[in-house]
Structures are given as structure tokens and as C-alpha cells.
Design a protein around this motif. Structure first.
Motif, PDB file in Angstrom:
ATOM      1  N   THR A  11       0.851  -1.190   0.000  1.00  0.00           N
ATOM      2  CA  THR A  11       0.000   0.000   0.000  1.00  0.00           C
ATOM      3  C   THR A  11       0.880   1.230   0.000  1.00  0.00           C
ATOM      4  N   ARG A  12       0.329   2.330  -0.434  1.00  0.00           N
ATOM      5  CA  ARG A  12       1.017   3.609  -0.338  1.00  0.00           C
ATOM      6  C   ARG A  12      -0.026   4.652   0.035  1.00  0.00           C
ATOM      7  N   THR A  13       0.424   5.701   0.646  1.00  0.00           N
ATOM      8  CA  THR A  13      -0.486   6.748   1.063  1.00  0.00           C
ATOM      9  C   THR A  13      -0.430   7.896   0.070  1.00  0.00           C
ATOM     10  N   ARG A  14      -1.586   8.383  -0.308  1.00  0.00           N
ATOM     11  CA  ARG A  14      -1.687   9.510  -1.228  1.00  0.00           C
ATOM     12  C   ARG A  14      -2.337  10.669  -0.484  1.00  0.00           C
ATOM     13  N   ALA A  15      -1.770  11.836  -0.629  1.00  0.00           N
ATOM     14  CA  ALA A  15      -2.320  13.015   0.036  1.00  0.00           C
ATOM     15  C   ALA A  15      -3.722  13.312  -0.496  1.00  0.00           C
ATOM     16  N   GLU A  16      -4.554  13.794   0.399  1.00  0.00           N
ATOM     17  CA  GLU A  16      -5.916  14.171   0.024  1.00  0.00           C
ATOM     18  C   GLU A  16      -6.023  15.681  -0.075  1.00  0.00           C
ATOM     19  N   ARG A  17      -6.930  16.132  -0.931  1.00  0.00           N
ATOM     20  CA  ARG A  17      -7.245  17.552  -1.070  1.00  0.00           C
ATOM     21  C   ARG A  17      -8.640  17.757  -0.512  1.00  0.00           C
ATOM     22  N   THR A  18      -8.758  18.725   0.372  1.00  0.00           N
ATOM     23  CA  THR A  18     -10.052  19.041   0.967  1.00  0.00           C
ATOM     24  C   THR A  18     -10.481  20.409   0.468  1.00  0.00           C
ATOM     25  N   LYS A  19     -11.671  20.468  -0.106  1.00  0.00           N
ATOM     26  CA  LYS A  19     -12.222  21.709  -0.634  1.00  0.00           C
ATOM     27  C   LYS A  19     -12.922  22.466   0.482  1.00  0.00           C
ATOM     28  N   VAL A  20     -12.594  23.732   0.625  1.00  0.00           N
ATOM     29  CA  VAL A  20     -13.242  24.614   1.592  1.00  0.00           C
ATOM     30  C   VAL A  20     -14.156  25.539   0.811  1.00  0.00           C
ATOM     31  N   GLY A  21     -15.444  25.472   1.092  1.00  0.00           N
ATOM     32  CA  GLY A  21     -16.409  26.303   0.393  1.00  0.00           C
ATOM     33  C   GLY A  21     -16.520  27.694   0.993  1.00  0.00           C
ATOM     34  N   ILE A  22     -17.365  28.498   0.406  1.00  0.00           N
ATOM     35  CA  ILE A  22     -17.634  29.834   0.931  1.00  0.00           C
ATOM     36  C   ILE A  22     -18.338  29.682   2.270  1.00  0.00           C
ATOM     37  N   ALA A  23     -17.937  30.482   3.250  1.00  0.00           N
ATOM     38  CA  ALA A  23     -18.489  30.439   4.610  1.00  0.00           C
ATOM     39  C   ALA A  23     -18.250  29.068   5.235  1.00  0.00           C
ATOM     40  N   ASP A  24     -17.016  28.599   5.095  1.00  0.00           N
ATOM     41  CA  ASP A  24     -16.655  27.263   5.563  1.00  0.00           C
ATOM     42  C   ASP A  24     -15.207  27.298   6.044  1.00  0.00           C
ATOM     43  N   TYR A  25     -14.821  26.280   6.802  1.00  0.00           N
ATOM     44  CA  TYR A  25     -13.423  26.090   7.154  1.00  0.00           C
ATOM     45  C   TYR A  25     -13.167  24.605   7.337  1.00  0.00           C
ATOM     46  N   ALA A  26     -11.881  24.225   7.273  1.00  0.00           N
ATOM     47  CA  ALA A  26     -11.498  22.822   7.441  1.00  0.00           C
ATOM     48  C   ALA A  26     -10.065  22.757   7.948  1.00  0.00           C
ATOM     49  N   VAL A  27      -9.724  21.592   8.512  1.00  0.00           N
ATOM     50  CA  VAL A  27      -8.385  21.341   9.053  1.00  0.00           C
ATOM     51  C   VAL A  27      -7.857  20.048   8.450  1.00  0.00           C
ATOM     52  N   VAL A  28      -6.560  20.027   8.125  1.00  0.00           N
ATOM     53  CA  VAL A  28      -5.900  18.811   7.630  1.00  0.00           C
ATOM     54  C   VAL A  28      -4.596  18.600   8.384  1.00  0.00           C
ATOM     55  N   THR A  29      -4.082  17.382   8.278  1.00  0.00           N
ATOM     56  CA  THR A  29      -2.800  17.039   8.882  1.00  0.00           C
ATOM     57  C   THR A  29      -1.938  16.311   7.857  1.00  0.00           C
ATOM     58  N   GLY A  30      -0.651  16.173   8.180  1.00  0.00           N
ATOM     59  CA  GLY A  30       0.251  15.400   7.337  1.00  0.00           C
ATOM     60  C   GLY A  30       0.486  16.034   5.993  1.00  0.00           C
ATOM     61  N   ASP A  31       0.341  15.234   4.935  1.00  0.00           N
ATOM     62  CA  ASP A  31       0.605  15.695   3.575  1.00  0.00           C
ATOM     63  C   ASP A  31      -0.632  16.221   2.862  1.00  0.00           C
ATOM     64  N   ASP A  32      -1.756  16.273   3.539  1.00  0.00           N
ATOM     65  CA  ASP A  32      -2.997  16.704   2.902  1.00  0.00           C
ATOM     66  C   ASP A  32      -2.987  18.215   2.656  1.00  0.00           C
ATOM     67  N   THR A  33      -3.836  18.653   1.735  1.00  0.00           N
ATOM     68  CA  THR A  33      -3.925  20.067   1.394  1.00  0.00           C
ATOM     69  C   THR A  33      -5.365  20.545   1.467  1.00  0.00           C
ATOM     70  N   LEU A  34      -5.502  21.848   1.599  1.00  0.00           N
ATOM     71  CA  LEU A  34      -6.801  22.515   1.604  1.00  0.00           C
ATOM     72  C   LEU A  34      -6.862  23.455   0.411  1.00  0.00           C
ATOM     73  N   THR A  35      -8.009  23.539  -0.245  1.00  0.00           N
ATOM     74  CA  THR A  35      -8.157  24.452  -1.372  1.00  0.00           C
ATOM     75  C   THR A  35      -9.443  25.244  -1.227  1.00  0.00           C
ATOM     76  N   THR A  36      -9.429  26.437  -1.769  1.00  0.00           N
ATOM     77  CA  THR A  36     -10.652  27.227  -1.883  1.00  0.00           C
ATOM     78  C   THR A  36     -10.521  28.105  -3.113  1.00  0.00           C
ATOM     79  N   SER A  37     -11.653  28.460  -3.685  1.00  0.00           N
ATOM     80  CA  SER A  37     -11.648  29.331  -4.855  1.00  0.00           C
ATOM     81  C   SER A  37     -12.771  30.346  -4.711  1.00  0.00           C
TER      82      SER A  37
END
Length: 168
Positions: A11-37
Motif C-alpha cells: 500500500t502507499r499513502t496519497r495526500a488528500e485535497r479538501t475543498k473549503v467552500g464559501i463560509a466554511d473552514y477545514a483542518v488537515v494534517t500530514g501531507d494533505d492540502t486545503l483548497t478554496t476558490s
């Protein structure tokens, strides 16, 4: 996220991308990323503790909640909530740093206190100062929208159709 290969033991671990919407927030750890547009007059607040590899991203629409229970929608309530969730995930509040992006003047309308974008920037600066979180970089103001990608290390990538790319 675990990705399984054809071998049942590999197995291998792949980083996840978490989308943050308008009027929203999120938290990640490790190699994961957060995105918003879609950051125009909205303010993007990127918080991180690089030693713990914990990052949080808020996409706040307005400066002050004034009793509205939707804490993620407002700069003055989104930041404390985001900090609390980051602490729950292992961040040390004393090591958290901030990067800001957004707060543009997208419309001709403004009040005596300035445009919504300007007021969002002021509100975020106030709450971060109150919480003892230093701002280490920012890309705020102007008349253009932005998209963000935040890594748990604190690297913030800012993209704009009119200005190009920047890394904070």
C-alpha cells in the motif's frame, strides 16, 4: 488516503485535497492540502503549525457575526473556531502562524468604513492579534479574485487570473 496496488500486501499513502467552500473552514494534517476558490471580497485565512503538520483554512464572507450562529461565515468567529479545531488535531496555539489572501474590492459599493474586502482584512487582523497569532505573509486587496491551496507545512499557493501565481 490509502491506495492499494495490485499486490495485496503493498500500500502507499496519497495526500488528500479538501475543498473549503464559501463560509466554511477545514483542518488537515500530514501531507494533505486545503483548497478554496472564488475569493473576491471574501478573506482566506490560512493557519498552520508546521511542526505538528496541522493546517486550517477559512473562507469568510463578512467581517463580524453580530449574533448570526454561522461562525464560519464571519472573520471574527471563524478564526477562533478554526484555532480550536486545529488544537484538537494536535496544533500548539503558540506555534500557529497566519497567512491571508483575498479582501479585494470587487464592487463599486463601499460604506464609510470601507469596502467589504477592506473590512474583512481589518476584522481578521484584529482577531488574530487578539488570539496572539502572528501574520507572516499576505496577499490582500486589489481588484481581482483568488484561489488558494494550503499545505499542512504552511506553504500557501495563491492563483489569480489577472495577477498570476504566488507562493506565500
Amino acid at each position: 488516503m490509502k491506495v492499494y496496488t495490485s499486490s495485496t500486501t503493498e500500500t502507499r499513502t496519497r495526500a488528500e485535497r479538501t475543498k473549503v467552500g464559501i463560509a466554511d473552514y477545514a483542518v488537515v494534517t500530514g501531507d494533505d492540502t486545503l483548497t478554496t476558490s472564488g475569493l473576491g471580497s471574501c478573506i482566506g485565512v490560512a493557519l498552520y503549525d508546521s511542526r505538528a503538520s496541522v493546517a486550517g483554512l477559512a473562507h469568510a464572507m463578512l467581517p463580524y457575526a453580530e449574533g448570526d450562529p454561522n461562525e464560519a461565515k464571519y472573520a471574527d468567529t471563524a478564526v477562533p473556531s478554526l484555532l480550536a479545531e486545529m488544537a484538537d488535531r494536535g496544533a500548539d496555539p503558540g506555534r500557529v502562524r497566519a497567512k491571508l489572501a483575498g479582501g479585494s474590492t470587487m464592487f463599486e459599493f463601499s460604506s464609510a468604513d470601507g469596502t467589504i474586502g477592506e473590512r474583512n482584512v481589518v476584522a481578521v487582523r484584529e482577531v488574530l492579534a487578539r488570539e496572539g497569532v502572528p501574520i507572516v505573509a499576505e496577499d490582500v486587496g486589489g481588484e481581482h479574485g483568488r484561489s488558494l491551496e494550503l499545505e499542512a507545512t504552511g506553504t500557501l499557493h495563491v492563483r489569480s487570473a489577472h495577477v498570476g501565481k504566488a507562493t506565500l
